[in-house]
Motif scaffolding. Structure first.
Motif, PDB file in Angstrom:
ATOM      1  N   LEU A  75      13.264  82.644 -43.648  1.00  0.00           N
ATOM      2  CA  LEU A  75      14.636  83.224 -43.635  1.00  0.00           C
ATOM      3  C   LEU A  75      15.130  84.607 -43.478  1.00  0.00           C
ATOM      4  O   LEU A  75      16.538  85.116 -43.322  1.00  0.00           O
ATOM      5  CB  LEU A  75      15.930  82.379 -44.347  1.00  0.00           C
ATOM      6  N   LYS A  76      14.959  84.716 -44.140  1.00  0.00           N
ATOM      7  CA  LYS A  76      15.277  86.968 -45.013  1.00  0.00           C
ATOM      8  C   LYS A  76      15.069  87.798 -44.075  1.00  0.00           C
ATOM      9  O   LYS A  76      15.659  88.409 -42.980  1.00  0.00           O
ATOM     10  CB  LYS A  76      14.704  87.309 -46.670  1.00  0.00           C
ATOM     11  N   SER A  77      13.597  87.415 -43.126  1.00  0.00           N
ATOM     12  CA  SER A  77      13.244  88.423 -42.035  1.00  0.00           C
ATOM     13  C   SER A  77      14.138  88.004 -41.000  1.00  0.00           C
ATOM     14  O   SER A  77      13.988  88.550 -40.242  1.00  0.00           O
ATOM     15  CB  SER A  77      11.806  88.179 -41.620  1.00  0.00           C
ATOM     16  N   LEU A  78      14.274  86.509 -40.571  1.00  0.00           N
ATOM     17  CA  LEU A  78      15.904  85.941 -39.398  1.00  0.00           C
ATOM     18  C   LEU A  78      16.498  87.033 -40.057  1.00  0.00           C
ATOM     19  O   LEU A  78      16.888  87.322 -38.459  1.00  0.00           O
ATOM     20  CB  LEU A  78      15.412  84.318 -39.748  1.00  0.00           C
ATOM     21  N   GLY A  79      16.857  87.041 -40.908  1.00  0.00           N
ATOM     22  CA  GLY A  79      18.719  87.367 -41.517  1.00  0.00           C
ATOM     23  C   GLY A  79      18.668  88.947 -41.035  1.00  0.00           C
ATOM     24  O   GLY A  79      19.759  89.723 -40.565  1.00  0.00           O
ATOM     25  N   ILE A  80      17.513  89.965 -41.129  1.00  0.00           N
ATOM     26  CA  ILE A  80      17.437  91.348 -40.956  1.00  0.00           C
ATOM     27  C   ILE A  80      17.265  91.243 -39.610  1.00  0.00           C
ATOM     28  O   ILE A  80      18.170  92.153 -38.889  1.00  0.00           O
ATOM     29  CB  ILE A  80      15.864  91.742 -42.482  1.00  0.00           C
ATOM     30  N   TRP A 163      15.612 107.002 -47.366  1.00  0.00           N
ATOM     31  CA  TRP A 163      15.994 106.193 -46.982  1.00  0.00           C
ATOM     32  C   TRP A 163      15.302 105.291 -45.957  1.00  0.00           C
ATOM     33  O   TRP A 163      16.255 104.148 -46.744  1.00  0.00           O
ATOM     34  CB  TRP A 163      17.212 106.628 -45.121  1.00  0.00           C
ATOM     35  N   TYR A 164      14.415 105.127 -46.344  1.00  0.00           N
ATOM     36  CA  TYR A 164      13.328 103.933 -46.100  1.00  0.00           C
ATOM     37  C   TYR A 164      12.707 103.469 -46.899  1.00  0.00           C
ATOM     38  O   TYR A 164      12.871 102.245 -47.067  1.00  0.00           O
ATOM     39  CB  TYR A 164      12.499 104.258 -44.809  1.00  0.00           C
ATOM     40  N   THR A 165      13.105 103.892 -48.180  1.00  0.00           N
ATOM     41  CA  THR A 165      12.378 102.926 -49.548  1.00  0.00           C
ATOM     42  C   THR A 165      14.243 102.715 -50.244  1.00  0.00           C
ATOM     43  O   THR A 165      14.345 101.551 -51.224  1.00  0.00           O
ATOM     44  CB  THR A 165      12.039 104.135 -50.323  1.00  0.00           C
ATOM     45  N   ASN A 166      15.027 103.065 -49.650  1.00  0.00           N
ATOM     46  CA  ASN A 166      16.708 102.615 -49.969  1.00  0.00           C
ATOM     47  C   ASN A 166      17.092 101.075 -49.288  1.00  0.00           C
ATOM     48  O   ASN A 166      16.870 100.959 -48.305  1.00  0.00           O
ATOM     49  CB  ASN A 166      18.044 103.040 -49.555  1.00  0.00           C
ATOM     50  N   PRO A 167      17.367  99.426 -50.669  1.00  0.00           N
ATOM     51  CA  PRO A 167      17.305  98.721 -49.334  1.00  0.00           C
ATOM     52  C   PRO A 167      18.527  98.722 -48.525  1.00  0.00           C
ATOM     53  O   PRO A 167      19.034  97.886 -47.818  1.00  0.00           O
ATOM     54  CB  PRO A 167      17.622  96.964 -50.639  1.00  0.00           C
ATOM     55  N   ASN A 168      19.618  99.479 -49.130  1.00  0.00           N
ATOM     56  CA  ASN A 168      20.699  99.268 -48.524  1.00  0.00           C
ATOM     57  C   ASN A 168      21.197 100.969 -47.403  1.00  0.00           C
ATOM     58  O   ASN A 168      22.066 100.454 -46.603  1.00  0.00           O
ATOM     59  CB  ASN A 168      22.023 100.384 -49.624  1.00  0.00           C
ATOM     60  N   LEU A 169      20.179 101.369 -47.138  1.00  0.00           N
ATOM     61  CA  LEU A 169      20.163 102.083 -46.113  1.00  0.00           C
ATOM     62  C   LEU A 169      18.971 102.114 -45.126  1.00  0.00           C
ATOM     63  O   LEU A 169      18.523 102.495 -43.720  1.00  0.00           O
ATOM     64  CB  LEU A 169      19.972 103.500 -46.950  1.00  0.00           C
ATOM     65  N   ALA A 170      17.462 101.490 -45.304  1.00  0.00           N
ATOM     66  CA  ALA A 170      16.719 101.067 -45.074  1.00  0.00           C
ATOM     67  C   ALA A 170      16.713 101.063 -43.218  1.00  0.00           C
ATOM     68  O   ALA A 170      16.014 101.791 -42.478  1.00  0.00           O
ATOM     69  CB  ALA A 170      14.939 100.130 -45.353  1.00  0.00           C
ATOM     70  N   ILE A 171      17.372 100.101 -43.107  1.00  0.00           N
ATOM     71  CA  ILE A 171      17.425  99.550 -41.377  1.00  0.00           C
ATOM     72  C   ILE A 171      18.743 100.064 -40.912  1.00  0.00           C
ATOM     73  O   ILE A 171      17.875 100.371 -39.826  1.00  0.00           O
ATOM     74  CB  ILE A 171      18.043  97.934 -41.837  1.00  0.00           C
ATOM     75  N   GLY A 256      12.013  98.841 -50.694  1.00  0.00           N
ATOM     76  CA  GLY A 256      13.235  99.179 -49.942  1.00  0.00           C
ATOM     77  C   GLY A 256      12.461  99.006 -48.188  1.00  0.00           C
ATOM     78  O   GLY A 256      13.513  98.646 -47.334  1.00  0.00           O
ATOM     79  N   ALA A 257      11.452  98.620 -47.938  1.00  0.00           N
ATOM     80  CA  ALA A 257      11.263  97.909 -46.962  1.00  0.00           C
ATOM     81  C   ALA A 257      10.903  96.578 -46.756  1.00  0.00           C
ATOM     82  O   ALA A 257      10.771  96.696 -44.940  1.00  0.00           O
ATOM     83  CB  ALA A 257       9.853  98.244 -46.251  1.00  0.00           C
ATOM     84  N   LYS A 258      11.282  95.614 -47.522  1.00  0.00           N
ATOM     85  CA  LYS A 258      11.237  94.786 -47.484  1.00  0.00           C
ATOM     86  C   LYS A 258      12.911  94.694 -46.238  1.00  0.00           C
ATOM     87  O   LYS A 258      12.782  93.514 -45.908  1.00  0.00           O
ATOM     88  CB  LYS A 258      11.685  93.839 -48.819  1.00  0.00           C
ATOM     89  N   SER A 259      13.435  95.429 -46.318  1.00  0.00           N
ATOM     90  CA  SER A 259      15.141  95.494 -45.559  1.00  0.00           C
ATOM     91  C   SER A 259      14.662  95.629 -44.342  1.00  0.00           C
ATOM     92  O   SER A 259      15.085  95.536 -43.458  1.00  0.00           O
ATOM     93  CB  SER A 259      16.061  96.247 -46.385  1.00  0.00           C
ATOM     94  N   MET A 260      13.627  95.744 -44.217  1.00  0.00           N
ATOM     95  CA  MET A 260      13.113  97.078 -42.590  1.00  0.00           C
ATOM     96  C   MET A 260      12.127  95.562 -42.500  1.00  0.00           C
ATOM     97  O   MET A 260      10.565  95.701 -40.853  1.00  0.00           O
ATOM     98  CB  MET A 260      12.375  97.754 -42.462  1.00  0.00           C
TER      99      MET A 260
END
Length: 313
Positions: A75-80, A163-171, A256-260
């Protein structure tokens, strides 16, 4: 009667010749498309794993599909993925349209500029560009250096972050990379702009319309079929994004990559990383196909209210 038989034989011979030429494509279509899709649909209703083999797969009907509603990571990957589509597609199309309008003007070396602007589309999906892009958004990369110098000039306190390790900036690193690949959409928009008669703008100027009024009253309505095409194509591509996110995010291994971790990345990890959940991964693939089809259908259904074909169609 005899003439009809001769014509019928000739027609059959022509049809047979046509089918012979089509045979290689038909073989490839059924072997490489229809059969794999059928197998994937079958496997999506089993607990098949590559380790155990197909003979040990158990039929579980809709078990894999029901499981998705209880899988928090799914569900999280779908939301991302949905977030990425909603942000990146409009920004990419807007930027492509703006550049196309600039390239539509009579500029010196305009052909060279068009070629230069198209280059990122040719290179952007490659692993090498993804690696370079990742380096650009490192804590000591050029993006942070530019932002740091700019903030120093403005007297703003700036703390460089990767950026890519920061959950708020990675995407947003992926969003910027996608927008940078605007070349194909720009070329299509440019072709559409070339089809708009100059007389429309001349008549609007006589009526006292300014640039903004011409844009919304002439350019957008006349360009709406092209906008529809680009919207559909870029939406489908965005749902299937994989390479850049996998390379920059390292497969979703860091925080951070979890948000990508896009839908496609989670599907790949589920089915191929440990060769354990191929049935579940197949179900995810079919849900993705259905989801893309539904979104495309909604876009086409809504197009009747905003797409102008010029002939009342």
């Amino acid at each position: 009667m005899r003439r009809q038989r001769m014509v019928s034989k000739l027609t059959l011979k022509e049809n047979a010749t046509g089918y012979m030429f089509l045979l290689p494509w038909l073989i490839g279509f059924f072997l490489l498309t229809v059969f794999p899709m059928g197998m994937s649909l079958y496997l999506s209703m089993t607990d098949y794993t590559l380790k155990s083999g197909l003979d040990q797969a158990n039929w579980i009907w809709l078990g894999n599909y029901i499981r998705m509603f209880h899988d928090a990571e799914y569900l999280k990957s779908l939301g991302i993925t949905l977030k990425y589509v909603v942000i990146s597609v409009p920004l990419k199309l807007l930027f492509a349209l703006l550049i196309a309008m600039v390239m539509n003007r009579k500029l010196r070396f305009v052909g060279l500029y068009r070629a230069i602007y198209y280059i990122p589309t040719l290179l952007g999906a490659s692993i090498a560009i993804s690696v370079v892009w990742k380096r650009m958004f490192h804590r000591q990369g050029p993006i942070n250096v530019i932002l740091s110098n700019l903030c120093d000039m403005l007297g703003i306190n700036f703390t460089a972050k990767t950026w890519y390790t920061n959950p708020n900036l990675a995407i947003y690193t992926l969003v910027l990379l996608t927008v940078w690949q605007f070349g194909s959409s720009m070329i299509i928009f440019l072709a559409g702009l070339k089809q708009i008669p100059d007389e429309y703008y001349e008549a609007a100027s006589v009526d006292g319309a300014n640039t903004v009024q011409k844009f919304f009253s002439i350019t957008i309505p006349c360009l709406s079929p092209v906008i529809l095409f680009n919207l559909v194509m870029q939406t489908i591509n965005a749902f299937q994004a994989f390479t850049q996110a996998y390379v920059i995010g390292g497969g979703g291994s860091s925080v951070g990559a979890k948000s990508m971790q896009f839908y496609t990345i989670y599907l790949y990890k589920t089915g191929w990383t440990a060769f354990t959940e191929m049935g579940y991964a197949s179900a995810m693939a079919w849900v993705l196909l259905i989801m893309i089809a539904l979104v495309t259908l909604v876009i086409f259904k809504s197009s009747g209210t905003w797409v102008n074909y010029g002939g009342g169609e």
